[in-house]
Design a protein around this motif. Structure first.
Motif, PDB file in Angstrom:
ATOM      1  N   ALA A 151     -44.260 -18.115 -16.480  1.00  0.00           N
ATOM      2  CA  ALA A 151     -44.774 -17.512 -17.718  1.00  0.00           C
ATOM      3  C   ALA A 151     -43.632 -16.898 -18.541  1.00  0.00           C
ATOM      4  N   ILE A 152     -42.658 -16.302 -17.849  1.00  0.00           N
ATOM      5  CA  ILE A 152     -41.498 -15.726 -18.553  1.00  0.00           C
ATOM      6  C   ILE A 152     -40.670 -16.856 -19.166  1.00  0.00           C
ATOM      7  N   CYS A 153     -40.446 -17.880 -18.351  1.00  0.00           N
ATOM      8  CA  CYS A 153     -39.584 -18.989 -18.760  1.00  0.00           C
ATOM      9  C   CYS A 153     -40.157 -19.743 -19.966  1.00  0.00           C
ATOM     10  N   LYS A 154     -41.481 -19.864 -19.992  1.00  0.00           N
ATOM     11  CA  LYS A 154     -42.124 -20.566 -21.103  1.00  0.00           C
ATOM     12  C   LYS A 154     -41.764 -19.894 -22.438  1.00  0.00           C
ATOM     13  N   GLN A 155     -41.796 -18.563 -22.430  1.00  0.00           N
ATOM     14  CA  GLN A 155     -41.484 -17.833 -23.660  1.00  0.00           C
ATOM     15  C   GLN A 155     -40.003 -17.966 -24.022  1.00  0.00           C
ATOM     16  N   PRO A 215     -41.903 -13.679  -8.420  1.00  0.00           N
ATOM     17  CA  PRO A 215     -42.642 -14.852  -7.910  1.00  0.00           C
ATOM     18  C   PRO A 215     -42.718 -15.973  -8.960  1.00  0.00           C
ATOM     19  N   GLU A 216     -42.860 -17.197  -8.456  1.00  0.00           N
ATOM     20  CA  GLU A 216     -42.793 -18.377  -9.327  1.00  0.00           C
ATOM     21  C   GLU A 216     -43.794 -18.368 -10.483  1.00  0.00           C
ATOM     22  N   SER A 217     -45.038 -17.897 -10.209  1.00  0.00           N
ATOM     23  CA  SER A 217     -46.044 -17.966 -11.280  1.00  0.00           C
ATOM     24  C   SER A 217     -45.620 -17.094 -12.470  1.00  0.00           C
ATOM     25  N   PHE A 218     -45.057 -15.913 -12.186  1.00  0.00           N
ATOM     26  CA  PHE A 218     -44.599 -15.042 -13.275  1.00  0.00           C
ATOM     27  C   PHE A 218     -43.334 -15.613 -13.921  1.00  0.00           C
ATOM     28  N   HIS A 249     -42.122 -29.584 -18.588  1.00  0.00           N
ATOM     29  CA  HIS A 249     -41.840 -29.777 -17.154  1.00  0.00           C
ATOM     30  C   HIS A 249     -43.016 -29.254 -16.312  1.00  0.00           C
ATOM     31  N   PRO A 250     -43.339 -29.949 -15.204  1.00  0.00           N
ATOM     32  CA  PRO A 250     -44.478 -29.540 -14.360  1.00  0.00           C
ATOM     33  C   PRO A 250     -44.412 -28.078 -13.892  1.00  0.00           C
ATOM     34  N   PHE A 251     -43.212 -27.534 -13.702  1.00  0.00           N
ATOM     35  CA  PHE A 251     -43.129 -26.131 -13.289  1.00  0.00           C
ATOM     36  C   PHE A 251     -43.698 -25.205 -14.378  1.00  0.00           C
ATOM     37  N   ILE A 252     -43.475 -25.547 -15.632  1.00  0.00           N
ATOM     38  CA  ILE A 252     -43.948 -24.701 -16.739  1.00  0.00           C
ATOM     39  C   ILE A 252     -45.439 -24.927 -16.987  1.00  0.00           C
ATOM     40  N   THR A 253     -45.910 -26.170 -16.839  1.00  0.00           N
ATOM     41  CA  THR A 253     -47.315 -26.469 -17.152  1.00  0.00           C
ATOM     42  C   THR A 253     -48.257 -26.178 -15.969  1.00  0.00           C
ATOM     43  N   PHE A 262     -38.912 -22.657  -2.055  1.00  0.00           N
ATOM     44  CA  PHE A 262     -39.544 -22.757  -3.375  1.00  0.00           C
ATOM     45  C   PHE A 262     -40.309 -24.066  -3.527  1.00  0.00           C
ATOM     46  N   SER A 263     -41.226 -24.061  -4.512  1.00  0.00           N
ATOM     47  CA  SER A 263     -42.062 -25.252  -4.736  1.00  0.00           C
ATOM     48  C   SER A 263     -41.196 -26.411  -5.236  1.00  0.00           C
ATOM     49  N   PRO A 264     -41.665 -27.658  -5.014  1.00  0.00           N
ATOM     50  CA  PRO A 264     -40.906 -28.817  -5.525  1.00  0.00           C
ATOM     51  C   PRO A 264     -40.742 -28.753  -7.044  1.00  0.00           C
ATOM     52  N   GLU A 265     -41.771 -28.222  -7.731  1.00  0.00           N
ATOM     53  CA  GLU A 265     -41.691 -28.142  -9.201  1.00  0.00           C
ATOM     54  C   GLU A 265     -40.562 -27.205  -9.626  1.00  0.00           C
ATOM     55  N   PHE A 266     -40.470 -26.050  -8.932  1.00  0.00           N
ATOM     56  CA  PHE A 266     -39.422 -25.089  -9.304  1.00  0.00           C
ATOM     57  C   PHE A 266     -38.043 -25.680  -9.011  1.00  0.00           C
ATOM     58  N   CYS A 267     -37.895 -26.300  -7.825  1.00  0.00           N
ATOM     59  CA  CYS A 267     -36.596 -26.898  -7.450  1.00  0.00           C
ATOM     60  C   CYS A 267     -36.189 -27.953  -8.474  1.00  0.00           C
TER      61      CYS A 267
END
Ligand code: ATP
Ligand code: MG
Length: 353
Positions: free
Chosen positions: A170-174, A164-167, A326-330, A298-303
């Motif tokens: 968090a993975i992508c940030k790292q 899921p996008e929220s996880f 990026h808004p998807f990460i924040t 998917f959310s606009p932020e993820f796209c």
């Protein structure tokens, strides 16, 4: 006892070296630092405060770490080039991953390999897998790595199918922090970013591994210009033989995270049963439009995040640093996304247990 004072040397009664279980090419003893303890086969010493200020849990000192200091526990993975084992340091009980890559190389290439591996060893970043020591002997490179008890993101994805996008954020940030460190601090292009080179652990940490290794392999495998591995995540400019740089890793990152979100590799083959050969896939990557995240799923932020990575022209891709804002990460910054729980809740087959 006061820090800085020398402890009476405690003679350890050690079992004979079990070289056969791992390898027979190194027999000299090792010295480890564990907290403020210095341990080697001659005994244990408490370090002074200044000596003890080393961030990693165990640091090899004076390049004295030896394969004879480890017990092999089990095989935890196999890649194209070799095998990865869980090993335990005999005197501290600490777990490590030992990666052995078999290769036939010219004597003259050894120095280059040692040089490349030193880059790995000098890395000090919480988002990059620590490489403690590497050895070359008898046609094999052995690398002692930080052990990541959750295995790879590829292993994890097989279990959960999609993330899921929220996880994912968090993975992508790292991963972005690790990538920024490699690009900005170490000036290294990873070259082989893919789900099996992102490792996870029960603390919810995600770390990049195997950077630099792919730079060694083609030149040392005896087959010049042969890339041993997968082309799936390779950028169009790299496949077409143009100059490539840090942005090549950003392409790979975009594909990895789109795959994690969709639960399948973003390039689907034109015929059922998969890609007929690797060239067909390579032609698709170079000639076809870049894949994107479907906006109805998917959310606009993820796209938007994915399209900031998956641009055919590297100049149009954002850098790791730009992607961190990026808004998807924040977006999830104020939410308590618990990766530790997510990783450990996915089942008991984490590499450690
Ligand atoms: P390829 O050889 O195509 O690059 P790969 O990345 O899967 O594929 P390896 O790097 O040899 O090959 O790793 C094999 C597997 O071993 C990984 O997928 C992972 O499950 C496991 N592994 C590797 N390094 C570690 C580590 N430091 N801690 C825990 N598990 C690891
Ligand atoms: Mg790997």
């Amino acid at each position: 006892m006061k820090k800085g004072a020398l402890a009476p040397v405690l003679k350890l009664n050690l079992p004979p070296s079990d070289e056969a279980s791992l390898s027979n090419f190194l027999t000299e003893s090792g010295t480890f630092k564990d907290g403020d303890l210095l341990v080697n086969k001659d005994g244990v010493r408490i370090l002074s405060e200044s000596e003890a200020e080393v961030p990693a849990l165990i640091q090899p000192l004076d390049n004295q770490l030896s394969l004879a200091d480890f017990d092999a526990i089990k095989v935890i993975g196999k890649g194209n080039g070799g095998i990865v084992r869980l090993v335990q340091h005999k005197w501290t009980g600490q777990f490590f991953a030992l990666k052995v890559i078999q290769m036939n190389i010219e004597e003259s290439a050894r120095k280059n390999i040692a040089q490349e591996l030193k880059i790995n060893q000098s890395s000090q970043c919480p988002y990059v897998v620590v490489c403690y020591q590497s050895f070359y002997d008898n046609g094999a490179i052995s690398i002692i790595l930080e052990y990541m008890d959750g295995g790879s993101l590829a292993d994890f994805l097989k279990k959960v199918n999609m993330i899921p996008e929220s996880f994912l954020a968090a993975i992508c940030k790292q991963v972005l922090k690790g990538l920024w460190y490699l690009h900005h601090e170490k000036h290294i292009i990873h070259r082989d970013l893919k789900p099996s080179n992102l490792l996870i652990n029960h603390r919810g940490e995600v770390k990049i591994t195997d950077f630099g290794v792919s730079a060694i392999l083609p030149s040392t495998s005896g087959q010049a210009n042969t890339f041993v591995g997968t082309y799936n995540y390779m950028s169009p400019e790299r496949i077409s033989g143009s100059n490539y740089g840090y942005k090549s890793d950003i392409w790979s990152l975009g594909l990895v995270f789109l795959e994690c979100a969709m639960g399948q590799f973003p390039y689907s083959s034109p015929q059922p049963g998969g890609w007929a050969n690797v060239y067909e896939l390579m032609v698709s990557i170079v000639d076809h439009p870049a894949p994107h995240a479907p906006s109805d799923q998917f959310s606009p932020e993820f796209c938007s995040f994915i399209s900031s990575c998956l641009q055919k022209d590297p100049k149009d891709r954002l850098s790791a640093n730009e992607l961190m804002a990026h808004p998807f990460i924040t977006k999830y910054d104020n939410q308590d996304v618990d990766l530790a729980l997510y990783f450990t809740g996915a089942g008991p087959s984490l590499a450690a247990f």
